[in-house]
Enzyme design. Structure first.
Site, PDB file in Angstrom:
ATOM      1  N   LYS A  67      44.872  29.727  46.438  1.00  0.00           N
ATOM      2  CA  LYS A  67      43.449  29.614  46.114  1.00  0.00           C
ATOM      3  C   LYS A  67      43.234  29.854  44.622  1.00  0.00           C
ATOM      4  CE  LYS A  67      42.811  34.489  47.386  1.00  0.00           C
ATOM      5  NZ  LYS A  67      42.386  35.395  48.475  1.00  0.00           N
ATOM      6  N   TYR A  77      33.600  43.109  14.645  1.00  0.00           N
ATOM      7  CA  TYR A  77      32.192  43.291  15.020  1.00  0.00           C
ATOM      8  C   TYR A  77      31.850  44.765  15.204  1.00  0.00           C
ATOM      9  CZ  TYR A  77      31.506  38.307  15.975  1.00  0.00           C
ATOM     10  OH  TYR A  77      31.382  36.953  15.870  1.00  0.00           O
TER      11      TYR A  77
HETATM   12  C1  PLP Z   1      43.532  36.195  48.759  1.00  0.00           C
HETATM   13  C2  PLP Z   1      43.941  36.473  50.148  1.00  0.00           C
HETATM   14  C3  PLP Z   1      45.290  36.735  50.461  1.00  0.00           C
HETATM   15  C4  PLP Z   1      46.353  36.919  49.421  1.00  0.00           C
HETATM   16  O1  PLP Z   1      46.314  38.252  48.968  1.00  0.00           O
HETATM   17  P1  PLP Z   1      47.394  38.827  47.949  1.00  0.00           P
HETATM   18  O2  PLP Z   1      47.034  40.265  47.855  1.00  0.00           O
HETATM   19  O3  PLP Z   1      47.206  38.094  46.674  1.00  0.00           O
HETATM   20  O4  PLP Z   1      48.732  38.588  48.542  1.00  0.00           O
HETATM   21  C5  PLP Z   1      45.628  36.858  51.794  1.00  0.00           C
HETATM   22  N1  PLP Z   1      44.695  36.747  52.761  1.00  0.00           N
HETATM   23  C6  PLP Z   1      43.401  36.533  52.497  1.00  0.00           C
HETATM   24  C7  PLP Z   1      42.413  36.437  53.619  1.00  0.00           C
HETATM   25  C8  PLP Z   1      42.960  36.402  51.181  1.00  0.00           C
HETATM   26  O5  PLP Z   1      41.665  36.213  50.922  1.00  0.00           O
END
Ligand code: PLP
Length: 378
Positions: free
Chosen positions: A41, A262
């Site tokens: 994702k 800044y």
């Molecule tokens: C993002 C996500 C993962 C992956 O998690 P990691 O900690 O990056 O391994 C797994 N399951 C769900 C439902 C997620 O939203």
């Protein structure tokens, strides 16, 4: 025409696909006989979903997870027909037909989504594959335990859909001693008993490093593939994947008492050599690194002095031997001296947020898995 061998960007980002494949294999071996799916994702945590998914596909991975339907539609053509692509965030109203016709597996997170998928499958006249998420105690996504009996009792649901996965998500998997882990596993097991024979998926990266019972039948791993530490207690067992260098664009001498950047948020206590590098918060280096973080050259830590600007950051490089650093040279922001988790800590955040914030302006190089193997063999 410009010479492609000359890098004009202010930062160069190298992504080691071979290391991602190694990390995948490590978790797959550790997790066996559970199947390990890759969470890609948010553009594979900012590293490029298409590139990452292809490398993992070639390494034998056949299960992928994204958050949104759009991400899934973009990625599907890169995956082989026998790969399953799961949409974690569920089934937005009105997208059922598109989802059903695109070889995708939505996660049903509510009774309403379950009804709509059931009706879509009945109308289509075939058992559409689907995953079901139950809330085992994170209170974020998934069907509530008290809603499960009505779903289990829905015979039309049972015959219309092909339930390929029962899943839930751990709230505290990065803290192995947290009592919530065992509690969630027990609740998940109790709910899974209502769905005998359906493959169960509970663990993310952190969960994969909990006791074996947490791995169930399917592990969903994201951050560990990308080199982030799966928990905050043990040394990080994963191969580093990302390295980030920034280019020095100017160097000057600032007298004692001189203010930098800044707000003059930093004042030199002594005459200082200050190097300006060509990356900033627009590239995903947050302002919280101001006066806190550092870059590295050789074994020298070069502290960030003053605020982080949009396109530049100032470093105190007084510790380097004169002439060691010149405009055009590169310094390390993520690499052997400063792993992603260390930079994230200095910024007051986590590796996930650092990676997904990496900007679009870097010179990106992918180290292919086969190239890497050849380089090591040579
Ligand atoms: C993002 C996500 C993962 C992956 O998690 P990691 O900690 O990056 O391994 C797994 N399951 C769900 C439902 C997620 O939203």
């Amino acid at each position: 025409m410009h010479d492609r061998s000359i890098i004009h960007e202010g930062g160069r980002l190298r992504i080691d696909l071979g290391a991602i494949v190694q990390n995948y294999r490590m978790i797959a071996n550790r997790g066996a006989p559970a199947e390990v799916g890759a969470v890609v994702k948010a553009d594979a945590y900012g590293l490029g979903a298409a590139e990452v998914a292809k490398a993992l596909r070639d390494a034998g991975c056949r299960l992928f997870f994204v958050a949104h339907l759009d991400e899934a539609l973009r990625l599907r053509p890169a995956l082989p027909a026998d790969a399953r692509l799961v949409i974690l965030n569920g089934l937005p109203p009105g997208t059922e037909a598109l989802c059903a016709g695109s070889q995708l597996i939505p996660v049903l997170n509510s009774l309403d989504q379950a009804r709509r998928w059931r009706d879509t499958a009945q109308a289509a006249g075939r058992r559409l594959p689907v995953a079901l998420q139950v809330d085992s105690g994170m209170a974020r996504l998934g069907v509530a335990p008290e809603d499960l009996p009505s779903l289990v009792g829905d015979e039309r649901f049972g015959t219309a859909v092909d339930l390929v996965m029962l899943m839930s998500h751990l709230a505290c998997a990065d803290a192995p001693d947290h009592a919530a882990n065992a509690d969630q596993l027990a609740r998940f097991d109790a709910m899974a008993a209502l769905f005998p024979g359906i493959p169960r998926a509970l663990a993310n990266s952190g969960g994969a490093f909990l006791p074996p019972a947490f791995r169930c039948d399917i592990v969903r791993t994201g951050i560990a593939l990308y080199g982030g530490a799966p928990n905050d207690t043990a040394p990080n067992p994963m191969q580093p994947v990302v390295s980030l260098d920034a280019r020095v664009i100017q160097i000057r001498t600032v007298p004692a008492g001189g203010g930098i950047g800044y707000g003059h948020d930093y004042r030199c206590e002594r005459e200082s050599r200050i190097a300006t590098i060509g990356v900033g918060y627009a590239d995903g280096l947050p302002r919280t690194l101001g006066n806190r973080g550092a870059a590295w050259l050789d074994d020298a830590r070069l502290p960030i002095v003053g605020r982080v600007s949009m396109d530049s950051i100032t470093l105190d490089v007084t510790a380097l031997p004169p002439g060691r650093l010149r405009p055009g040279d590169w310094v390390e922001l993520i690499g052997p001296h400063q792993p992603i988790d260390a930079l994230a800590r200095d910024a007051g955040t986590i590796s996930y947020e650092m990676l997904t914030s990496l900007g679009a302006r870097y010179h990106r190089t992918y180290l292919a898995s086969d190239v890497r193997d050849q380089a090591r063999a040579a």
